[in-house]
Design a protein around this motif. Structure first.
Motif, PDB file in Angstrom:
ATOM      1  N   GLU A 141       0.858  -1.188   0.000  1.00  0.00           N
ATOM      2  CA  GLU A 141       0.000   0.000   0.000  1.00  0.00           C
ATOM      3  C   GLU A 141       0.896   1.240   0.000  1.00  0.00           C
ATOM      4  N   TYR A 142       0.678   2.116  -0.974  1.00  0.00           N
ATOM      5  CA  TYR A 142       1.507   3.314  -1.081  1.00  0.00           C
ATOM      6  C   TYR A 142       0.723   4.357  -1.870  1.00  0.00           C
ATOM      7  N   ALA A 143       0.182   5.337  -1.169  1.00  0.00           N
ATOM      8  CA  ALA A 143      -0.609   6.392  -1.801  1.00  0.00           C
ATOM      9  C   ALA A 143       0.322   7.426  -2.426  1.00  0.00           C
ATOM     10  N   PRO A 144      -0.051   7.948  -3.580  1.00  0.00           N
ATOM     11  CA  PRO A 144       0.770   9.003  -4.202  1.00  0.00           C
ATOM     12  C   PRO A 144       0.883  10.218  -3.274  1.00  0.00           C
ATOM     13  N   TRP A 145       2.028  10.848  -3.321  1.00  0.00           N
ATOM     14  CA  TRP A 145       2.248  12.073  -2.551  1.00  0.00           C
ATOM     15  C   TRP A 145       1.557  13.225  -3.282  1.00  0.00           C
ATOM     16  N   THR A 146       1.022  14.149  -2.518  1.00  0.00           N
ATOM     17  CA  THR A 146       0.375  15.311  -3.112  1.00  0.00           C
ATOM     18  C   THR A 146       0.986  16.619  -2.614  1.00  0.00           C
ATOM     19  N   GLY A 147       1.673  16.583  -1.508  1.00  0.00           N
ATOM     20  CA  GLY A 147       2.214  17.806  -0.929  1.00  0.00           C
ATOM     21  C   GLY A 147       3.631  18.089  -1.361  1.00  0.00           C
ATOM     22  N   PRO A 148       4.141  19.234  -0.933  1.00  0.00           N
ATOM     23  CA  PRO A 148       5.520  19.586  -1.263  1.00  0.00           C
ATOM     24  C   PRO A 148       6.493  18.609  -0.608  1.00  0.00           C
ATOM     25  N   ARG A 149       7.550  18.280  -1.341  1.00  0.00           N
ATOM     26  CA  ARG A 149       8.552  17.358  -0.852  1.00  0.00           C
ATOM     27  C   ARG A 149       9.760  17.435  -1.764  1.00  0.00           C
ATOM     28  N   LEU A 150      10.858  16.930  -1.275  1.00  0.00           N
ATOM     29  CA  LEU A 150      12.055  16.754  -2.076  1.00  0.00           C
ATOM     30  C   LEU A 150      11.965  15.354  -2.674  1.00  0.00           C
ATOM     31  N   VAL A 151      12.027  15.237  -3.995  1.00  0.00           N
ATOM     32  CA  VAL A 151      11.974  13.939  -4.663  1.00  0.00           C
ATOM     33  C   VAL A 151      13.378  13.599  -5.152  1.00  0.00           C
ATOM     34  N   LEU A 152      13.852  12.429  -4.759  1.00  0.00           N
ATOM     35  CA  LEU A 152      15.167  11.952  -5.153  1.00  0.00           C
ATOM     36  C   LEU A 152      14.997  10.675  -5.969  1.00  0.00           C
ATOM     37  N   ASP A 153      15.477  10.682  -7.205  1.00  0.00           N
ATOM     38  CA  ASP A 153      15.379   9.506  -8.073  1.00  0.00           C
ATOM     39  C   ASP A 153      16.722   8.799  -8.082  1.00  0.00           C
ATOM     40  N   THR A 154      16.777   7.658  -7.396  1.00  0.00           N
ATOM     41  CA  THR A 154      18.035   6.932  -7.256  1.00  0.00           C
ATOM     42  C   THR A 154      18.400   6.112  -8.496  1.00  0.00           C
ATOM     43  N   ALA A 155      17.575   6.160  -9.524  1.00  0.00           N
ATOM     44  CA  ALA A 155      17.961   5.537 -10.794  1.00  0.00           C
ATOM     45  C   ALA A 155      19.055   6.368 -11.457  1.00  0.00           C
ATOM     46  N   SER A 156      19.094   7.668 -11.122  1.00  0.00           N
ATOM     47  CA  SER A 156      20.081   8.550 -11.746  1.00  0.00           C
ATOM     48  C   SER A 156      20.904   9.347 -10.734  1.00  0.00           C
TER      49      SER A 156
END
Length: 176
Positions: A141-156
Protein backbone atom coordinates in the motif's frame (compact mmCIF):
# COMPACT_ATOMS: atom_id res chain seq x y z
CA UNK A 1 27.17 19.44 8.49
CA UNK A 2 24.80 19.86 11.40
CA UNK A 3 21.88 22.27 11.07
CA UNK A 4 21.94 25.07 13.65
CA UNK A 5 18.52 24.05 14.99
CA UNK A 6 16.51 20.86 15.34
CA UNK A 7 14.78 19.67 12.20
CA UNK A 8 12.88 16.48 11.32
CA UNK A 9 13.93 14.83 8.07
CA UNK A 10 11.56 12.06 6.95
CA UNK A 11 12.57 9.81 4.07
CA UNK A 12 9.80 7.67 2.64
CA UNK A 13 9.50 5.22 -0.23
CA UNK A 14 8.79 1.67 -1.18
CA UNK A 15 11.45 -0.84 -0.15
CA UNK A 16 14.48 -1.12 -2.40
CA UNK A 17 14.77 2.46 -3.61
CA UNK A 18 17.82 3.29 -1.49
CA UNK A 19 16.18 5.29 1.27
CA UNK A 20 17.96 3.52 4.15
CA UNK A 21 21.37 4.12 2.59
CA UNK A 22 20.58 7.79 2.03
CA UNK A 23 19.04 8.18 5.51
CA UNK A 24 22.10 6.69 7.20
CA UNK A 25 24.48 8.98 5.33
CA UNK A 26 22.34 12.05 6.05
CA UNK A 27 21.96 11.16 9.74
CA UNK A 28 25.72 10.76 10.06
CA UNK A 29 26.46 14.06 8.33
CA UNK A 30 23.84 15.92 10.35
CA UNK A 31 24.86 14.13 13.57
CA UNK A 32 21.17 13.42 13.92
CA UNK A 33 19.18 10.86 15.82
CA UNK A 34 18.35 8.09 13.35
CA UNK A 35 14.95 6.43 13.63
CA UNK A 36 14.31 3.43 11.42
CA UNK A 37 10.84 1.88 11.37
CA UNK A 38 12.24 -1.51 10.29
CA UNK A 39 14.41 -1.63 13.45
CA UNK A 40 11.51 -0.67 15.73
CA UNK A 41 9.11 -3.15 14.17
CA UNK A 42 11.65 -5.99 14.14
CA UNK A 43 12.43 -5.37 17.82
CA UNK A 44 8.69 -5.67 18.58
CA UNK A 45 8.50 -8.93 16.62
CA UNK A 46 11.61 -10.31 18.32
CA UNK A 47 10.32 -9.39 21.77
CA UNK A 48 7.09 -11.28 21.11
CA UNK A 49 4.96 -8.42 22.39
CA UNK A 50 2.65 -8.03 19.43
CA UNK A 51 -1.01 -8.15 20.31
CA UNK A 52 -2.15 -8.12 16.69
CA UNK A 53 -2.17 -11.45 14.87
CA UNK A 54 -1.60 -9.63 11.57
CA UNK A 55 1.60 -7.95 12.68
CA UNK A 56 2.83 -4.67 14.01
CA UNK A 57 0.10 -2.41 12.62
CA UNK A 58 0.61 1.25 13.53
CA UNK A 59 2.65 0.50 16.68
CA UNK A 60 6.06 0.96 15.04
CA UNK A 61 5.10 4.32 13.61
CA UNK A 62 3.59 5.43 16.93
CA UNK A 63 6.85 4.58 18.71
CA UNK A 64 8.84 6.41 16.02
CA UNK A 65 6.73 9.56 16.29
CA UNK A 66 7.30 9.59 20.08
CA UNK A 67 11.06 9.09 19.66
CA UNK A 68 11.23 11.87 17.09
CA UNK A 69 9.38 14.29 19.38
CA UNK A 70 11.68 13.51 22.33
CA UNK A 71 14.87 13.96 20.29
CA UNK A 72 13.60 17.20 18.72
CA UNK A 73 12.71 18.46 22.20
CA UNK A 74 16.35 17.82 23.19
CA UNK A 75 17.40 20.08 20.32
CA UNK A 76 18.66 17.29 18.06
CA UNK A 77 18.02 16.93 14.35
CA UNK A 78 16.19 13.69 13.58
CA UNK A 79 16.28 11.54 10.44
CA UNK A 80 13.38 9.09 10.09
CA UNK A 81 13.60 6.17 7.65
CA UNK A 82 10.24 4.59 6.77
CA UNK A 83 7.93 3.66 3.92
CA UNK A 84 5.60 6.50 4.99
CA UNK A 85 2.91 5.12 2.68
CA UNK A 86 -0.20 7.12 3.51
CA UNK A 87 -1.38 10.71 3.84
CA UNK A 88 -2.10 9.88 7.51
CA UNK A 89 1.48 8.81 8.25
CA UNK A 90 2.83 11.88 6.47
CA UNK A 91 0.53 14.16 8.47
CA UNK A 92 1.56 12.43 11.71
CA UNK A 93 5.25 13.16 10.99
CA UNK A 94 4.38 16.83 10.38
CA UNK A 95 2.52 16.87 13.69
CA UNK A 96 5.50 15.25 15.45
CA UNK A 97 7.79 18.00 14.12
CA UNK A 98 5.53 20.96 14.90
CA UNK A 99 6.39 23.73 15.46
CA UNK A 100 9.86 22.88 14.14
CA UNK A 101 10.76 22.54 10.46
CA UNK A 102 10.37 19.29 8.56
CA UNK A 103 12.02 18.07 5.38
CA UNK A 104 9.82 15.52 3.64
CA UNK A 105 11.69 13.36 1.14
CA UNK A 106 10.28 10.86 -1.30
CA UNK A 107 12.86 8.46 -2.67
CA UNK A 108 11.98 6.81 -5.97
CA UNK A 109 13.72 4.53 -8.43
CA UNK A 110 12.25 5.35 -11.84
CA UNK A 111 13.92 2.33 -13.47
CA UNK A 112 11.66 -0.67 -12.67
CA UNK A 113 14.31 -3.21 -13.68
CA UNK A 114 16.90 -1.61 -11.38
CA UNK A 115 14.38 -1.33 -8.56
CA UNK A 116 13.53 -5.02 -8.90
CA UNK A 117 17.23 -5.97 -9.02
CA UNK A 118 17.85 -4.08 -5.77
CA UNK A 119 14.90 -5.72 -4.02
CA UNK A 120 15.88 -9.20 -5.16
CA UNK A 121 19.56 -8.71 -4.24
CA UNK A 122 18.78 -7.30 -0.81
CA UNK A 123 19.98 -9.09 2.31
CA UNK A 124 18.72 -8.54 5.84
CA UNK A 125 20.81 -6.14 7.89
CA UNK A 126 18.77 -6.61 11.08
CA UNK A 127 18.65 -9.97 12.88
CA UNK A 128 15.34 -11.66 12.14
CA UNK A 129 14.24 -9.18 9.47
CA UNK A 130 12.96 -10.88 6.34
CA UNK A 131 13.59 -8.68 3.28
CA UNK A 132 10.55 -8.06 1.08
CA UNK A 133 10.07 -9.87 -2.20
CA UNK A 134 9.48 -8.02 -5.46
CA UNK A 135 5.88 -9.27 -5.42
CA UNK A 136 5.33 -7.85 -1.92
CA UNK A 137 6.80 -4.49 -2.98
CA UNK A 138 4.38 -4.36 -5.90
CA UNK A 139 1.45 -5.14 -3.55
CA UNK A 140 2.54 -2.65 -0.87
CA UNK A 141 0.00 0.00 0.00
CA UNK A 142 1.51 3.31 -1.08
CA UNK A 143 -0.61 6.39 -1.80
CA UNK A 144 0.77 9.00 -4.20
CA UNK A 145 2.25 12.07 -2.55
CA UNK A 146 0.38 15.31 -3.11
CA UNK A 147 2.21 17.81 -0.93
CA UNK A 148 5.52 19.59 -1.26
CA UNK A 149 8.55 17.36 -0.85
CA UNK A 150 12.06 16.75 -2.08
CA UNK A 151 11.97 13.94 -4.66
CA UNK A 152 15.17 11.95 -5.15
CA UNK A 153 15.38 9.51 -8.07
CA UNK A 154 18.04 6.93 -7.26
CA UNK A 155 17.96 5.54 -10.79
CA UNK A 156 20.08 8.55 -11.75
CA UNK A 157 21.34 9.93 -8.40
CA UNK A 158 23.89 8.23 -6.17
CA UNK A 159 23.39 7.89 -2.42
CA UNK A 160 26.12 10.40 -1.49
CA UNK A 161 24.68 13.09 -3.79
CA UNK A 162 21.14 12.33 -2.60
CA UNK A 163 22.24 12.68 1.04
CA UNK A 164 23.93 15.99 0.17
CA UNK A 165 20.62 17.29 -1.18
CA UNK A 166 18.81 16.14 1.98
CA UNK A 167 21.38 17.83 4.22
CA UNK A 168 21.21 21.01 2.12
CA UNK A 169 17.44 21.14 2.52
CA UNK A 170 17.74 20.60 6.27
CA UNK A 171 20.37 23.29 6.69
CA UNK A 172 18.38 25.70 4.49
CA UNK A 173 15.23 25.30 6.58
CA UNK A 174 17.13 25.83 9.81
CA UNK A 175 18.82 28.96 8.48
CA UNK A 176 15.54 30.45 7.26
Amino acid sequence: MRPPAPVLVVLGSLPGTGKTTIARIAASRLRAAYIRIDAIEQAMRSAGVLARPDGVGPAGYMAAYALAKENLRLGLPVVADCVNPLPETRAAWREAAAPLPIVEVEVVCSDPAEHRRRVEARTADLPGLVPPTWASVLRHEYAPWTGPRLVLDTASLGAEDAASRVCGEAAGLCAG
